[in-house]
Design an enzyme around this catalytic site. Structure first.
Site, PDB file in Angstrom:
ATOM      1  CG  ASP A  38       5.460 -36.634  49.625  1.00 23.91           C
ATOM      2  OD1 ASP A  38       4.392 -37.141  49.246  1.00 23.91           O
ATOM      3  OD2 ASP A  38       6.541 -36.815  49.039  1.00 23.91           O
ATOM      4  CD  GLU A  39       9.114 -33.318  48.167  1.00 22.34           C
ATOM      5  OE1 GLU A  39      10.148 -32.667  48.149  1.00 22.34           O
ATOM      6  OE2 GLU A  39       8.981 -34.413  47.595  1.00 22.34           O
ATOM      7  CB  VAL A  40       0.955 -30.471  48.029  1.00 23.94           C
ATOM      8  CG1 VAL A  40      -0.113 -29.999  47.051  1.00 23.94           C
ATOM      9  CG2 VAL A  40       0.531 -31.761  48.711  1.00 23.94           C
TER      10      VAL A  40
ATOM     11  CD  GLU B 103       5.355 -32.823  53.493  1.00 23.90           C
ATOM     12  OE1 GLU B 103       5.292 -33.950  54.041  1.00 23.90           O
ATOM     13  OE2 GLU B 103       6.142 -32.536  52.586  1.00 23.90           O
TER      14      GLU B 103
END
Ligand code: ACM
Length: 689
Positions: free
Chosen positions: A332-334, A384
């Site tokens: 997530d949220e790279v 994601e």
């Protein structure tokens, strides 16, 4: 890009979900056989089928357990935990001897087999109970089914003035969803094994079956590695689980029919890894373990072979400690800042025709997938990671919205839903209960629907320590557990709250502390027993949610979470009660006098509370943060009193007064510092009804 991306994203996603996942209309629990006999049954989750019969079985000192057919050590341990709980509930000393002889036995357990050596999501958890005047028979295909059924037997125990008894019932029960979990983040704040174990006790009591253990993030890697010892030395602040503690937790969970799925979040949320092994990051560093929650950019370098060798070694070691078939890679949220700034990574992307950062992450995930296959693990990751090229055994965990769950199912992937179940968003049990993993996805075909395995609530730990974790998780998680287990049409919110109150007390008997939490915290805060005004306030006030609180307070990991917002419980009991009173009160010709008088008394109490809260805050700096909420509650009470009088007298309120009251209520519904009033919607309803 926002500095506190994680927090802002979570908050905004949840705001959107508030609209998407509004609770469905209340329907009655049709699966529960109707009965004219008044009952105090408080089963949670509601079984898929239950019929109440006449008669009951008295629990007395002749109570005896027998196991016929299959038995095993895990089942024996489950029985050995159950009998003392029954003793504590009834005050009767019971035999702890479990025989094979069903003649004369009170509880007869009839099981086919041990079930899977490593519990998977297809484990048969079903069971049935037939209880009459002289015995109870619990049938199950597997030991896990027995574990589930024993919890139901304990929940069936009832009492009158003379005795404890189990009503005569016929229960046939099987879960609606196969994956029913809770994520516990132990990176942002470490949780001792004792906190994890009591959480597992509670989970098993409400028939959840997955502990998703979020073991790494920017703030720490929480496992002991023999192969990479710098992880515990440099990347954990000395707070990590030893290998034997990990084994202990996995065994403890298995004993309760719960799988443990470890998450090691990659390639983002990875700062802490690089405090120990900076050579695998995408920038030169230096890196340190995250203190606080903002601005961490450390990201694995997907273009280096050494990174995959490192991860392979790590998974190879850890996969022996975590027997579950699934391994959570995060994903997530790279934050791509380091990728964008690194010329070597940019060159690699051009050479390998990786068009953008999403393609680079997809490449990384494919490599991860191959490593996991080598170690006989399936992959699960946040939504994601959904892209072509992954094996369809990959499970997608939807956190940004239900649409990702639907997309995964349509593309042939199994999925689980988490988006509405973020416990740090401080949603009420009513809201959590109303969010169905299949809600709004009616466009899915039957095959796609079957790919929705279930869901997980998430307990992120930016603002959670071991002293507060019970109060954040419970009892709301029991409402989520029912959503995952019970038939879809079990949606009566009033009945859910009735049973949730009972279940919360039962959970306390297991060692959880949510019911005594607020008074414990307040006594410490005021340094004495005189907590009255603050305790009253917290009947109607909760903590602002994660995003709101982070925007108002500077909280670091080292900040003791012992403030008013920490003492407050999400969805305090006053919210539902006042809503019921407002709905019951009626108007001048139909007035429910009892509801009117209770409301009037409450509003007067709120008005009088403010000066008392001020007086306490003068003696306690930590209690100062109660003042804005107490003052706002007094303003709401003035509106409530006038609106109630208008109802009683039948004299309508002037439009100008109502308009101005609505403005005041809107402001009162905003966070008051780090607290939030939960009663505003009910008072607003009093005005508009
Ligand atoms: C997440 O909340 N970033 C999975």
């Amino acid at each position: 890009m926002s500095t506190n991306l994680t927090i802002v994203n979570r908050a905004s996603v949840l705001a959107i979900l508030a609209t998407i996942c509004a609770p469905p209309l209340i329907a009655s629990a049709q699966t529960v056989a109707p009965t004219s006999a008044p009952t105090t049954l408080a089963l949670m989750p509601v079984p898929s089928s239950l019929a109440l019969r006449t008669g009951s079985l008295t629990i007395d000192s002749t109570f005896r357990v027998a196991v016929v057919r299959h038995t095993d050590a895990r089942m024996q341990r489950a029985i050995a935990r159950m009998i003392p709980r029954l003793e504590v509930r009834t005050g009767i000393p019971l035999s702890h001897v479990v025989s094979k002889d069903s003649a004369g036995a009170t509880l007869i357990i009839d099981c086919n087999s041990a079930g899977e050596a490593v519990q998977g999501y297809d484990e048969d958890e079903s069971y049935s109970i037939e209880s009459g005047a002289s015995s109870i028979t619990l049938h199950a295909a597997t030991t896990v089914g027995v574990i589930r059924g024993l919890e139901t037997v304990l929940q069936l125990v009832d009492a009158d003035s003379a005795r404890y008894f189990i009503p005569a019932v016929s229960v046939n029960d099987t879960p609606r969803f196969r994956w029913r979990g809770l994520l516990v983040d132990v990176s942002r704040h470490f949780e001792p094994v004792s906190a994890i174990e009591r959480t597992l006790d509670g989970m098993s009591a409400v028939k959840l079956n997955v502990l998703h253990w979020h073991l790494s993030d920017d703030q720490g890697i929480r496992v002991e590695s023999k192969r990479y010892p710098k992880l515990q030395k440099l990347a954990s602040d000395s707070m990590y689980y030893t290998r034997s503690q990990i084994r202990e937790v996995v065994t403890y969970a298995r004993d309760r029919g719960i799988r443990v799925v470890p998450e090691f979040d990659m390639p983002g949320h990875s700062n802490a890894w690089f405090a120990a092994y900076p050579q695998y990051a995408s920038a030169a560093g230096p890196y340190s373990v995250g203190d606080g929650y903002i601005g961490f950019k450390g990201t694995f370098d997907p273009t280096r072979e050494s990174v995959y060798r490192f991860i392979d070694g790590f998974i190879g070691e850890m996969s022996k400690l975590f027997p579950d078939a699934y391994w959570h890679i995060g994903g997530d949220e790279v934050d791509a800042t380091e990728w964008n700034a690194n010329p070597r990574i940019q060159k690699y992307m051009r050479a390998h025709k990786l068009a953008d950062n999403a393609a680079l992450q997809a490449y990384f995930n494919q490599r991860m997938s191959r490593i996991l296959t080598k170690h006989h693990k399936h992959m699960i990751g946040w939504d994601e990671i959904l892209h072509p090229g992954l094996p369809t055994t990959t499970v997608i965990q939807s956190w940004r919205g239900t649409q990702y769950l639907a997309q995964a199912a349509q593309k042939g992937f199994s999925g689980i839903l988490s988006a509405p179940y973020y416990l740090d968003a401080m949603r009420s049990s009513e809201y959590l209960y109303g969010a169905d993993p299949l809600l709004g996805d009616s466009a899915l075909t039957a095959a796609e629907t079957a790919r929705v395995l279930g869901g997980e609530a998430t307990m992120w730990a930016e603002l959670v320590q071991h002293g507060t974790i019970d109060s954040r998780i419970w009892p709301r998680l029991a409402a989520v557990a029912e959503r995952f287990w019970s038939p879809r049409n079990v949606t009566d919110v009033g009945d859910m709250y009735r049973r949730l109150g009972v279940e919360s007390v039962r959970l306390e008997q297991l060692g959880l502390g949510q019911e005594t939490h607020t008074s414990r915290f307040l006594r410490r805060m005021v340094n004495g027993p005189d907590i009255g005004p603050l305790a009253e306030l917290l009947q109607f006030v909760e903590s602002a949610n994660l995003g709101q609180r982070m925007g108002r307070e500077r909280v670091r990991q080292a900040t003791p979470l012992v403030r008013m917002a920490d003492a407050a419980r999400p969805d305090p009991p006053g919210r539902w009660r006042i809503m019921q009173l407002v709905q019951a009160v009626g108007s001048s010709s139909t007035m429910n006098v009892a509801a009117h008088d209770t409301l009037q008394r409450w509003f007067a109490e709120w008005r009088d509370l403010a000066p008392r809260v001020h007086a306490i805050a003068n003696r306690s700096p930590l209690a100062q943060s109660a003042i804005p909420a107490a003052d706002a509650l007094a303003r709401v009470s003035a509106i409530g009193l006038e609106a109630l009088e208008a109802r009683r007298s039948g004299i309508p309120l002037a439009k100008s007064w109502t308009d101005s009251a609505m403005v005041t209520l809107k402001a009162a519904d905003q966070p008051q510092g780090v607290l939030h009033l939960v009663v505003v919607p009910a008072v607003r309803q009093l005005l508009v009804q």
